[in-house]
Design a protein around this motif. Sequence first.
Motif, PDB file in Angstrom:
ATOM      1  N   LEU A  56       0.822  -1.217   0.000  1.00 30.18           N
ATOM      2  CA  LEU A  56       0.000   0.000   0.000  1.00 30.18           C
ATOM      3  C   LEU A  56       0.858   1.270   0.000  1.00 30.18           C
ATOM      4  CD1 LEU A  56      -2.825  -1.083   2.461  1.00 30.18           C
ATOM      5  CD2 LEU A  56      -3.054  -0.659   0.010  1.00 30.18           C
ATOM      6  N   LEU A  57       1.966   1.252   0.748  1.00 29.19           N
ATOM      7  CA  LEU A  57       2.852   2.420   0.768  1.00 29.19           C
ATOM      8  C   LEU A  57       3.450   2.684  -0.612  1.00 29.19           C
ATOM      9  CD1 LEU A  57       4.795   1.960   4.134  1.00 29.19           C
ATOM     10  CD2 LEU A  57       3.180   3.777   3.580  1.00 29.19           C
ATOM     11  N   THR A  58       3.856   1.597  -1.286  1.00 29.51           N
ATOM     12  CA  THR A  58       4.423   1.745  -2.626  1.00 29.51           C
ATOM     13  C   THR A  58       3.383   2.253  -3.616  1.00 29.51           C
ATOM     14  OG1 THR A  58       5.934  -0.095  -2.176  1.00 29.51           O
ATOM     15  CG2 THR A  58       5.616   0.527  -4.484  1.00 29.51           C
ATOM     16  N   TRP A  59       2.153   1.788  -3.445  1.00 27.88           N
ATOM     17  CA  TRP A  59       1.074   2.149  -4.368  1.00 27.88           C
ATOM     18  C   TRP A  59       0.580   3.577  -4.131  1.00 27.88           C
ATOM     19  CZ3 TRP A  59      -4.562   0.073  -3.633  1.00 27.88           C
ATOM     20  CH2 TRP A  59      -5.386   0.583  -4.644  1.00 27.88           C
ATOM     21  N   ARG A  60       0.282   3.926  -2.867  1.00 31.75           N
ATOM     22  CA  ARG A  60      -0.385   5.189  -2.571  1.00 31.75           C
ATOM     23  C   ARG A  60       0.554   6.351  -2.213  1.00 31.75           C
ATOM     24  NH1 ARG A  60      -5.116   5.198  -4.762  1.00 31.75           N
ATOM     25  NH2 ARG A  60      -5.593   7.004  -3.449  1.00 31.75           N
ATOM     26  N   ARG A  61       1.750   6.048  -1.697  1.00 31.10           N
ATOM     27  CA  ARG A  61       2.716   7.082  -1.314  1.00 31.10           C
ATOM     28  C   ARG A  61       2.057   8.169  -0.447  1.00 31.10           C
ATOM     29  NH1 ARG A  61       5.691   7.827  -7.245  1.00 31.10           N
ATOM     30  NH2 ARG A  61       6.190   5.616  -7.503  1.00 31.10           N
ATOM     31  N   PRO A  62       1.613   7.805   0.727  1.00 30.33           N
ATOM     32  CA  PRO A  62       0.835   8.733   1.566  1.00 30.33           C
ATOM     33  C   PRO A  62       1.606   9.958   2.031  1.00 30.33           C
ATOM     34  CG  PRO A  62       1.435   6.764   2.799  1.00 30.33           C
ATOM     35  CD  PRO A  62       1.778   6.491   1.371  1.00 30.33           C
ATOM     36  N   TRP A  63       2.939   9.939   1.969  1.00 30.49           N
ATOM     37  CA  TRP A  63       3.717  11.093   2.387  1.00 30.49           C
ATOM     38  C   TRP A  63       3.503  12.299   1.473  1.00 30.49           C
ATOM     39  CZ3 TRP A  63       5.723   6.314   1.018  1.00 30.49           C
ATOM     40  CH2 TRP A  63       6.247   6.221  -0.279  1.00 30.49           C
ATOM     41  N   ARG A  64       2.901  12.064   0.302  1.00 39.02           N
ATOM     42  CA  ARG A  64       2.638  13.181  -0.615  1.00 39.02           C
ATOM     43  C   ARG A  64       1.328  13.898  -0.294  1.00 39.02           C
ATOM     44  NH1 ARG A  64       3.193  10.639  -6.547  1.00 39.02           N
ATOM     45  NH2 ARG A  64       1.379   9.508  -5.703  1.00 39.02           N
ATOM     46  N   ALA A  65       0.505  13.308   0.580  1.00 43.08           N
ATOM     47  CA  ALA A  65      -0.786  13.904   0.938  1.00 43.08           C
ATOM     48  C   ALA A  65      -0.626  14.879   2.100  1.00 43.08           C
ATOM     49  CB  ALA A  65      -1.784  12.807   1.305  1.00 43.08           C
ATOM     50  N   ALA A  66      -1.593  15.778   2.219  1.00 45.11           N
ATOM     51  CA  ALA A  66      -1.599  16.725   3.341  1.00 45.11           C
ATOM     52  C   ALA A  66      -2.365  16.093   4.499  1.00 45.11           C
ATOM     53  CB  ALA A  66      -2.256  18.028   2.910  1.00 45.11           C
ATOM     54  N   TRP A  67      -1.731  16.031   5.662  1.00 44.91           N
ATOM     55  CA  TRP A  67      -2.335  15.385   6.825  1.00 44.91           C
ATOM     56  C   TRP A  67      -2.537  16.394   7.945  1.00 44.91           C
ATOM     57  CZ3 TRP A  67      -3.771  10.269   6.764  1.00 44.91           C
ATOM     58  CH2 TRP A  67      -3.290   9.503   5.696  1.00 44.91           C
ATOM     59  N   THR A  68      -3.714  16.385   8.538  1.00 47.53           N
ATOM     60  CA  THR A  68      -3.935  17.144   9.760  1.00 47.53           C
ATOM     61  C   THR A  68      -3.647  16.230  10.950  1.00 47.53           C
ATOM     62  OG1 THR A  68      -6.269  16.514   9.973  1.00 47.53           O
ATOM     63  CG2 THR A  68      -5.756  18.453   8.610  1.00 47.53           C
ATOM     64  N   ARG A  69      -3.484  16.805  12.120  1.00 44.20           N
ATOM     65  CA  ARG A  69      -3.193  16.010  13.307  1.00 44.20           C
ATOM     66  C   ARG A  69      -4.338  15.030  13.588  1.00 44.20           C
ATOM     67  NH1 ARG A  69      -4.018  16.523  18.923  1.00 44.20           N
ATOM     68  NH2 ARG A  69      -2.312  15.639  20.169  1.00 44.20           N
ATOM     69  N   GLY A  70      -5.582  15.509  13.470  1.00 44.42           N
ATOM     70  CA  GLY A  70      -6.737  14.650  13.738  1.00 44.42           C
ATOM     71  C   GLY A  70      -6.850  13.494  12.764  1.00 44.42           C
ATOM     72  N   THR A  71      -6.625  13.774  11.480  1.00 48.89           N
ATOM     73  CA  THR A  71      -6.708  12.728  10.462  1.00 48.89           C
ATOM     74  C   THR A  71      -5.636  11.667  10.675  1.00 48.89           C
ATOM     75  OG1 THR A  71      -7.569  14.320   8.864  1.00 48.89           O
ATOM     76  CG2 THR A  71      -6.679  12.281   7.976  1.00 48.89           C
ATOM     77  N   LEU A  72      -4.439  12.127  11.008  1.00 47.64           N
ATOM     78  CA  LEU A  72      -3.337  11.191  11.215  1.00 47.64           C
ATOM     79  C   LEU A  72      -3.573  10.323  12.449  1.00 47.64           C
ATOM     80  CD1 LEU A  72      -0.583  10.269  10.209  1.00 47.64           C
ATOM     81  CD2 LEU A  72       0.461  12.030  11.649  1.00 47.64           C
ATOM     82  N   LEU A  73      -4.026  10.916  13.548  1.00 46.44           N
ATOM     83  CA  LEU A  73      -4.285  10.159  14.771  1.00 46.44           C
ATOM     84  C   LEU A  73      -5.408   9.142  14.566  1.00 46.44           C
ATOM     85  CD1 LEU A  73      -3.977  12.894  17.544  1.00 46.44           C
ATOM     86  CD2 LEU A  73      -2.380  11.037  17.031  1.00 46.44           C
ATOM     87  N   THR A  74      -6.427   9.527  13.800  1.00 47.28           N
ATOM     88  CA  THR A  74      -7.525   8.592  13.514  1.00 47.28           C
ATOM     89  C   THR A  74      -7.014   7.403  12.700  1.00 47.28           C
ATOM     90  OG1 THR A  74      -9.141  10.390  13.526  1.00 47.28           O
ATOM     91  CG2 THR A  74      -9.808   8.340  12.461  1.00 47.28           C
ATOM     92  N   ALA A  75      -6.166   7.672  11.713  1.00 49.41           N
ATOM     93  CA  ALA A  75      -5.607   6.596  10.891  1.00 49.41           C
ATOM     94  C   ALA A  75      -4.732   5.672  11.736  1.00 49.41           C
ATOM     95  CB  ALA A  75      -4.803   7.186   9.737  1.00 49.41           C
ATOM     96  N   VAL A  76      -3.957   6.248  12.656  1.00 51.26           N
ATOM     97  CA  VAL A  76      -3.098   5.433  13.517  1.00 51.26           C
ATOM     98  C   VAL A  76      -3.949   4.544  14.429  1.00 51.26           C
ATOM     99  CG1 VAL A  76      -1.461   5.526  15.441  1.00 51.26           C
ATOM    100  CG2 VAL A  76      -1.130   7.004  13.455  1.00 51.26           C
ATOM    101  N   ALA A  77      -4.983   5.119  15.053  1.00 47.82           N
ATOM    102  CA  ALA A  77      -5.869   4.328  15.913  1.00 47.82           C
ATOM    103  C   ALA A  77      -6.526   3.208  15.116  1.00 47.82           C
ATOM    104  CB  ALA A  77      -6.928   5.235  16.544  1.00 47.82           C
ATOM    105  N   PHE A  78      -6.963   3.526  13.909  1.00 45.06           N
ATOM    106  CA  PHE A  78      -7.572   2.537  13.018  1.00 45.06           C
ATOM    107  C   PHE A  78      -6.597   1.404  12.737  1.00 45.06           C
ATOM    108  CE2 PHE A  78      -8.537   1.482   8.414  1.00 45.06           C
ATOM    109  CZ  PHE A  78      -9.670   0.728   8.689  1.00 45.06           C
TER     110      PHE A  78
END
Length: 295
Positions: A56-78
């Motif tokens: 998934l990291l190779t496919w989506r390259r999430p570091w190129r997206a803009a992340w807010t603190r709330g969005t990132l914490l929700t993804a981590v909890a998920f």
Amino acid sequence: MPSRPGSILDRAPAPVLFVVSGLTQYLGAAIAVGLFAVIAPATIAWLRIIVAAAVLLTWRRPWRAAWTRGTLLTAVAFGVVLAAMNVTFYIAIDHLPLGTAVAIEFLGPVVVAAITGRGRRERAGVVLAALGVVLLASATLRRGGGPDVVLGLVAIGAAAACWAGYILLGRRVAVRGSGVTSLAVAMTAGALVFAPFLAAGAAPVLTDWRLALAVLGVAVLSSVIPYAIEQVVLRRVSAATFAVLLALLPATAAVMGAVVLHQFPTLAEGIGLLAVSGAIALASARSSPQSPTTP
């Protein structure tokens, strides 16, 4: 993952694709059971998460997206809940028949549907699911196995609870950001959180290419292929059709358990599987189609 126009995925009937997805997913789980003698179930689950995260990291390259603190914490909890769900499920199938484990785990989504739906169908689904779980658990205990079976039932109960949390957090992740990109971050977070506890047990994979290939096969069969197929199916079926197809999954797991692992259900277990399948259909009938991916 979109398919090319005119491809096999586009031409095949959606119910057939869904069944193929389920068979592939539980074939991966059945293969994983065969690896438990070499690597602990929890470590196999962690390795599967690692492979899926890398894809998934190779496919989506999430570091190129803009992340807010709330969005990132929700993804981590998920991701932590997702990893816990996989780990507890793999521990469970080391002690329980595959079909029984999958059926009992569906108690999580059925309860979530009842709580969020509050309709007669959902309440009836919970009652039917509870009946099926009691039948499956009692039949499994009567087979013997003592503390091992009890450990399996506790583990699959934990997996069901994690699946409920996965659904609730998954909705928040879907609303707040790109689903697949967030899933890449989630998988990575789950892998990192469990690494201190499970990474050491993965050492045999580094010295045995056949074992490494088998682990890769488990990840591809249980995660990559089902996810790709489901994205095609979920765009083409109604909520009612989705409910019926989702209800087939416990039976699909039981078939794979019988064919690959020679785990043949008793009459009581068969009735329990039917009860849980009916509960899934009732609880899901009015829901919008969403990814049913299980551990």
